[in-house]
Write a protein that holds these residues in place. Structure first.
Motif, short mmCIF file in Angstrom:
data_model
loop_
_atom_site.label_atom_id
_atom_site.label_comp_id
_atom_site.label_asym_id
_atom_site.label_seq_id
_atom_site.Cartn_x
_atom_site.Cartn_y
_atom_site.Cartn_z
N PHE A 193 1.41 9.42 -5.23
CA PHE A 193 1.09 10.67 -4.53
C PHE A 193 2.29 11.45 -4.01
N LEU A 194 3.47 11.06 -4.31
CA LEU A 194 4.65 11.77 -3.81
C LEU A 194 4.82 13.13 -4.47
N LYS A 195 4.22 13.32 -5.61
CA LYS A 195 4.45 14.51 -6.43
C LYS A 195 3.97 15.81 -5.78
N ASP A 196 2.88 15.78 -5.06
CA ASP A 196 2.26 17.01 -4.53
C ASP A 196 3.03 17.53 -3.32
N ASP A 197 3.59 18.73 -3.44
CA ASP A 197 4.36 19.32 -2.35
C ASP A 197 3.48 19.94 -1.27
N ASN A 198 2.20 20.11 -1.53
CA ASN A 198 1.34 20.80 -0.58
C ASN A 198 0.67 19.87 0.44
N LEU A 199 0.78 18.58 0.25
CA LEU A 199 0.12 17.63 1.15
C LEU A 199 1.06 17.12 2.24
N ASP A 200 0.49 16.85 3.41
CA ASP A 200 1.22 16.09 4.41
C ASP A 200 1.38 14.69 3.84
N LYS A 201 2.58 14.16 3.90
CA LYS A 201 2.87 12.87 3.26
C LYS A 201 2.94 11.71 4.25
N SER A 248 2.87 5.61 6.27
CA SER A 248 2.26 4.89 7.39
C SER A 248 2.34 3.37 7.21
N GLY A 249 2.20 2.89 6.00
CA GLY A 249 2.31 1.45 5.75
C GLY A 249 3.73 0.94 5.95
N TYR A 250 4.72 1.73 5.56
CA TYR A 250 6.11 1.34 5.81
C TYR A 250 6.35 1.22 7.31
N LEU A 251 5.89 2.24 8.04
CA LEU A 251 6.13 2.29 9.48
C LEU A 251 5.40 1.17 10.22
N LYS A 252 4.21 0.85 9.76
CA LYS A 252 3.42 -0.20 10.39
C LYS A 252 3.91 -1.59 9.99
N SER A 253 4.38 -1.73 8.79
CA SER A 253 4.69 -3.06 8.26
C SER A 253 5.86 -3.75 8.97
N ILE A 254 6.83 -2.99 9.44
CA ILE A 254 7.96 -3.61 10.15
C ILE A 254 7.47 -4.23 11.45
N GLU A 255 6.62 -3.52 12.18
CA GLU A 255 6.05 -4.09 13.41
C GLU A 255 5.22 -5.33 13.08
N GLN A 256 4.44 -5.27 12.02
CA GLN A 256 3.63 -6.42 11.63
C GLN A 256 4.51 -7.60 11.23
N LEU A 257 5.62 -7.34 10.53
CA LEU A 257 6.54 -8.40 10.16
C LEU A 257 7.11 -9.09 11.40
N LEU A 258 7.57 -8.29 12.35
CA LEU A 258 8.16 -8.86 13.56
C LEU A 258 7.12 -9.61 14.39
N PHE A 259 5.90 -9.10 14.42
CA PHE A 259 4.81 -9.80 15.12
C PHE A 259 4.52 -11.13 14.43
N TYR A 260 4.48 -11.10 13.10
CA TYR A 260 4.27 -12.32 12.33
C TYR A 260 5.38 -13.34 12.63
N THR A 281 0.83 -1.20 0.00
CA THR A 281 0.00 0.00 0.00
C THR A 281 0.87 1.25 0.00
N SER A 282 1.89 1.28 0.85
CA SER A 282 2.79 2.44 0.87
C SER A 282 3.54 2.58 -0.45
N GLU A 283 3.92 1.46 -1.04
CA GLU A 283 4.59 1.53 -2.34
C GLU A 283 3.67 2.15 -3.39
N TRP A 284 2.41 1.75 -3.39
CA TRP A 284 1.45 2.30 -4.35
C TRP A 284 1.27 3.80 -4.10
N LEU A 285 1.12 4.17 -2.84
CA LEU A 285 0.97 5.58 -2.50
C LEU A 285 2.22 6.38 -2.88
#
Length: 155
Positions: A24-32, A37-49, A16-20
């Motif tokens: 969506f990386l192009k827009d400089d006006n948005l909070d990114k 969030s998927g990158y940050l969450k996925s490591i915890e999910q990997l270790l839990f798995y 999901t983060s890769e797709w985003l």
């Protein structure tokens, strides 16, 4: 093996983060933050798995006391990223023959990533710069490379 892009929660968060990132990386006006969030969450999910699939007992703080919990325990859902990081440091989770220096490096990189990327941005800061998104992505890729390449999933 489909450890990264299979049907796991961590794989889904990562993709999901890769797709985003690609769309969506192009827009400089948005909070990114939404991109990473998927990158940050996925490591915890990997270790839990990993801990759950290998039956690892994890130490958690329960009512002010340190307690070891097993995957089939109701308290296993209380396992945090900090508990999982500690598991890697204190347990034999890595493949046989790994150099202790490499284990220390992985633990150091993981804890740096937790403190700087995950806790540093996810909770309080907005991510407005593309460079920060790229950096979080690269560091997450490095952690995936190291963790998937060294953790012993066959335990």
């Amino acid at each position: 093996m489909n450890l990264l892009v299979g049907e796991s929660d961590y794989g889904n968060s990562f993709i999901t983060s890769e797709w985003l990132f690609q769309n969506f990386l192009k827009d400089d006006n948005l909070d990114k933050t939404f991109i990473v969030s998927g990158y940050l969450k996925s490591i915890e999910q990997l270790l839990f798995y990993y801990a759950n699939s290998t039956g690892k007992t994890v130490t958690i703080n329960k009512n002010g006391e340190w307690e070891k919990v097993k995957p089939n325990s109701d308290d296993y859902t209380k396992v945090t990223l900090g508990n999982l990081s500690h598991l890697l440091k204190e347990s034999d989770c890595f493949m046989n023959g790994m150099e202790p220096k490499l284990k220390k490096l992985i633990f150091k990189l993981l804890n740096g990533w937790i403190n700087e990327e995950r806790n540093g941005y996810f909770h309080k800061e907005n991510i407005n710069k593309k460079e920060i998104v790229v950096s979080i992505r690269q560091k997450t890729f490095l952690l995936y490379f190291l963790l998937l390449g060294t953790l012993d999933f066959a335990q």
